[in-house]
Design an enzyme around this catalytic site. Structure first.
Site, mmCIF file in Angstrom:
data_model
loop_
_atom_site.group_PDB
_atom_site.id
_atom_site.type_symbol
_atom_site.label_atom_id
_atom_site.label_comp_id
_atom_site.label_asym_id
_atom_site.label_seq_id
_atom_site.Cartn_x
_atom_site.Cartn_y
_atom_site.Cartn_z
ATOM 1 C CG HIS A 451 -2.149 -0.858 0.993
ATOM 2 N ND1 HIS A 451 -2.922 -1.350 2.020
ATOM 3 C CD2 HIS A 451 -2.727 -1.315 -0.145
ATOM 4 C CE1 HIS A 451 -3.923 -2.056 1.528
ATOM 5 N NE2 HIS A 451 -3.819 -2.055 0.213
ATOM 6 C CD GLU A 694 -22.822 6.184 -5.138
ATOM 7 O OE1 GLU A 694 -21.748 6.179 -4.529
ATOM 8 O OE2 GLU A 694 -23.837 6.806 -4.759
ATOM 9 C CG ASP A 718 -19.859 2.930 -2.917
ATOM 10 O OD1 ASP A 718 -19.329 2.100 -2.162
ATOM 11 O OD2 ASP A 718 -20.035 4.119 -2.605
ATOM 12 C CB CYS A 765 -17.210 10.901 -10.077
ATOM 13 S SG CYS A 765 -18.545 10.120 -9.146
#
Length: 832
Positions: A451, A694, A718, A765
């Site tokens: 990460h 979403e 999502d 987005c």
């Protein structure tokens, strides 16, 4: 040949033991050291990752013997084993032998070709040899017998010799004797006639050492086997030549101070983040946390201490999440979503409470115990990607410990642009780095998929991981260069190398500058279609960053930043001031404001219902939360509407799943509009209202929803996890939540088709749009607008300008027919 690892609290001690053992066998046996910690003020200690790396460096299918000194050395070693795959772990042997004597005995035995069990036996018997020489009672030495010689016709030969070297058979001569004896097939035994000892095996360093041979002592050496004569001749030559030692008494001079200078030149590592950096190095180390175990009486107070620390940690992580989401995007910020979930894990909390309430352990020790349990469970997994998530668990665990101990956060303070040199950097550490001051990152651990590496790439900071630990020996201020594209670093580079790297850096910087310049121009495909490129932001400062990077507007203003990190909800006037400030920065460019999207992984303590949701991402979040708190939504809508006067502002509803939800939200908006009209307060009567796509439910009824809104904006982060039923914050299934899954791509296609049929436009987005290589597929699916983090705008526009819509459509058609996200990515790489 098997390997040997020496684990000690003292680096100097361990290096000395290794040198002594190595001299016994002239470097024939792989020896590694894991000792000390990187803290000049408190250098004594052991480090799990050092032990792991040392074992890995000498690993052999013949086995690895690990010798340790006292205390935490054993604990660190046991933890290090958890990093290894099970098939390797089975070949690691932890030895209780004394460190110095054991290491010498084991090394000599290994050089003699003994197997791991025999080597361990030699090591365990080492202290007995010393005791025998001192005339003390000792535990019996474990003897590993060899196969008996069954051919009775093989003659036994013998020689008798006096040992003349000054110190007799001390460690080094004993090792040479054993190494020589081991080269032959014959069974060799040796006896100290002067001390009248029993005969012992000549290939055992421990047994030879028990003879206590001093200068002038007479040895009887026998050899039984086919090469007995050759063996005795070799041993005779060794003794006559005094084992190669000079018998003269050395002059007593002060030993020179030992200093091992770091090696100049090239250090190879792992390419983690592209780019060239040249700057002074700066050592960075997170503050170490010392844990003390003690008994507590009032368990409820101690449990409350831990709960309070966890709550503070949640607030810190929420702040970091918001900052990271704004700076580098939702996809990377999801790392800290997982951190928050870790702190709400009921199993983990129950375990911590058990340690405190049932065992009366202090909060710090109880917390560390459960963190260790979780990290060990990750390390036992075979999946390398999942094993790397240990860094996140350690990161969260250390944060809570720091709070419990009352320590302040250790933020990096740089006085000049530098390259960070460290053993490792946690995701939290990396996310807080300032790319204006941190020119590069060079670490002795880590990988390209960690990460920390992912965040470094997103921040645009060149990084090289996994370089040799000698890098840590250099002082702050030493010039260092690194090339994150090829995974190499140079400490104090030569002038020629420096010139090459400067030239490469210049080319890299010019390419970036060209992209930034083009970023302020519209993104027009090669066949003339304008694709709007907007920015995702979460503050006034981000609005300025968006404009600086060439955004044509804001496709997503996350308003959560107004509500987090406070004790009550922001009022209408406060919100109005912020929205007006943002539109002023945007200079009337389009601004899409998403109403409060709270719930799931983001919570407002001052509005908490007190109900714990088993599946918060499937619970009261987004528009559901706002509909349950209509006054909160009305206050926000009033501020947005008031700010809309003379500005290009749009409203966007989050997490719509049904027409009922959409109509309920619209009714509240109309109620607010009516109230403003009655109060004589102006707002944009023609303001557009859209919604986010979403959920699979929204896609399924997109044709109906499109009749009631002015635009769609697809939130692929999502949408991906809901379509694939894979929580993007759960490492075990996170790879499923990929926007390039064919199922998700088909959802995007279906949404676009429904929107265009209703004559409304579609934006996207989600952070998948920031992957420039993916842009052609999104355009091919018909998306009209892309909204990304500001740093991604320049490269995205550059890619758009190089393709045609026809090419993009052809690519999208093929992508929709693939069988997995992996196949889609493989399809894209030739284009990139």
């Amino acid at each position: 040949m098997l390997g040997i690892v020496i684990v000690s609290h003292s680096k100097q001690l361990a290096l000395g033991v290794r040198e002594l053992a190595a001299q016994m066998v002239q470097g024939q046996v792989p020896l590694a050291v894991a000792a000390g910690v990187d803290d000049p003020a408190n250098p004594l200690g052991t480090d799990v990752m050092q032990v792991y790396e040392a074992i890995s460096s000498v690993f052999s299918d013949d086995g690895v013997l690990v010798l340790m000194d006292l205390g935490s050395a054993l604990m660190s070693t046991e933890m290090a084993l958890e990093f290894l795959p099970p098939e390797q772990r089975e070949k690691i042997y932890l030895c209780a032998a004394p460190l110095v004597e054991g290491a010498v005995a084991a090394t000599v035995a290994a050089a003699a070709g003994m197997n791991i069990q025999e080597v361990m036996a030699e090591a365990n018997g080492a202290l007995g040899a010393k005791a025998t020489q001192l005339g003390l009672d000792a535990h019996p030495i474990l003897v590993v017998s060899s196969q008996p010689i069954t051919n009775t016709e093989v003659a036994t030969r013998e020689i008798r010799l006096k040992v003349s070297n000054r110190l007799g058979l001390h460690a080094r001569p004993s090792a040479q004797f054993v190494a020589t004896a081991s080269r032959f097939q014959s069974q060799i035994q040796v006896q100290n006639l002067t001390r009248k000892t029993e005969a012992v095996r000549g290939d055992s360093i421990n047994q030879v050492a028990t003879l206590g041979v001093r200068q002038g002592h007479e040895l009887r050496i026998t050899a039984t086997g086919v090469d007995a004569q050759e063996a005795l001749q070799a041993l005779q030559a060794l003794i006559i030549n005094n084992f190669g030692e000079d018998d003269r008494i050395p002059e007593l001079t002060a030993p020179p101070q030992e200093f091992v200078a770091p090696t100049h030149g090239e250090l190879a590592g792992i390419a983690a983040s592209p780019g060239v950096a040249i700057a002074p190095l700066f050592h960075y180390q997170s503050a170490s946390v010392a844990i003390t175990e003690y008994h507590i009486e009032n368990v409820e107070i101690e449990w409350q201490r831990l709960q309070s620390a966890i709550q503070i940690a949640k607030q810190e992580i929420a702040t970091l999440l918001s900052h990271t989401s704004i700076q580098i995007g939702d996809a990377e910020a999801a790392i800290f979503d997982a951190h928050l979930l870790f702190l709400t894990d009921p199993v983990l909390l129950d375990a911590a409470r058990h340690h405190i309430v049932e065992q009366h352990l202090n909060a710090e020790f109880a917390w560390q115990a459960v963190v260790d349990e979780v990290t060990n469970s990750y390390r036992r997994l075979e999946d390398v990607y999942l094993q790397e998530r240990v860094d996140d668990v350690v990161d969260v665990g250390s944060r809570v410990l720091r709070i419990l101990l009352g320590n302040a956060p250790t933020d990096l303070q740089l006085t000049e642009p530098s390259i960070i040199v460290a053993t490792d950097l946690s995701p939290s550490d990396t996310a807080k780095l300032d790319p204006a001051k941190v020119m590069g990152i060079c670490m002795t651990s880590g990988s390209a998929t960690s990460h920390s590496a992912i965040i470094a790439r997103t921040l645009g900071i060149p990084a090289v991981m996994g370089v040799d630990a000698q890098l840590l020996n250099w002082e702050n201020g030493t010039l260092i260069a690194l090339d994150g594209e090829i995974g190499k670093a140079w400490v104090a580079p030569t002038e020629d190398k420096l010139n090459i790297l400067i030239a490469k850096r210049q080319i890299w910087q010019q390419a970036q500058a060209k992209a930034r310049k083009l970023a302020h121009k519209p993104a027009i495909t090669h066949d003339g279609q304008h694709i709007k490129v907007f920015a995702n932001i979460g503050s006034i400062a981000d609005a300025q960053a968006a404009i600086n990077h060439g955004a044509e507007g804001v496709g997503l203003l996350r308003t959560e930043f107004l509500y987090l990190e406070r004790k009550n909800a922001p009022g209408e006037e406060e919100q109005l001031e912020v929205y007006q400030a943002i539109v002023k920065v945007l200079e009337n460019k389009p601004l899409i404001i998403r109403t409060l999207d709270i719930g799931g992984d983001k919570h407002l303590p001052y509005l908490s219902s007190g109900v714990t949701e088993a599946n918060p991402f499937l619970g009261v979040r987004g528009i559901r939360f706002c509909l349950e708190n209509p006054q909160l939504l009305k206050t926000q809508l009033r501020a947005i509407l008031r700010a809309s006067v003379g500005n290009s502002i749009k409203i966007m509803w989050p997490m719509i799943a049904t027409l009922t939800e959409l109509r309920a939200a619209r009714a509240i908006l109309e109620e607010v509009q009516k109230e403003l009209r009655q109060g004589g307060i102006s707002f944009d009567e023609t303001m557009k209202v859209g919604m986010m796509i979403e959920t699979p439910a929204a896609v399924a009824i997109a044709d109906q929803l499109a009749q009631e809104v002015d635009f769609f904006s697809i939130g692929t982060n999502d949408l991906s996890q809901y379509v694939m039923a894979g929580d993007r914050t759960n490492p075990r299934v996170a790879t499923l939540a990929d926007a390039l899954q064919p199922a998700v791509l088909r959802m995007i296609q279906q949404t676009v088709q429904a929107a265009h049929t209703a004559n409304i436009w579609v934006g996207l987005c989600g952070e998948v749009a920031a992957e420039t290589i993916v842009a052609p597929i999104l355009l091919g699916l018909g998306v009209d607008e892309l909204s990304v983090n500001p740093q991604a705008i320049a490269p995205l526009k550059q890619v758009i300008s190089q393709i045609t819509i026809a090419e993009a459509q052809a690519l999208a058609k093929v992508a929709l027919q693939q069988d997995s996200a992996t196949s889609v990515r493989e399809l894209l790489y030739p284009i990139g």
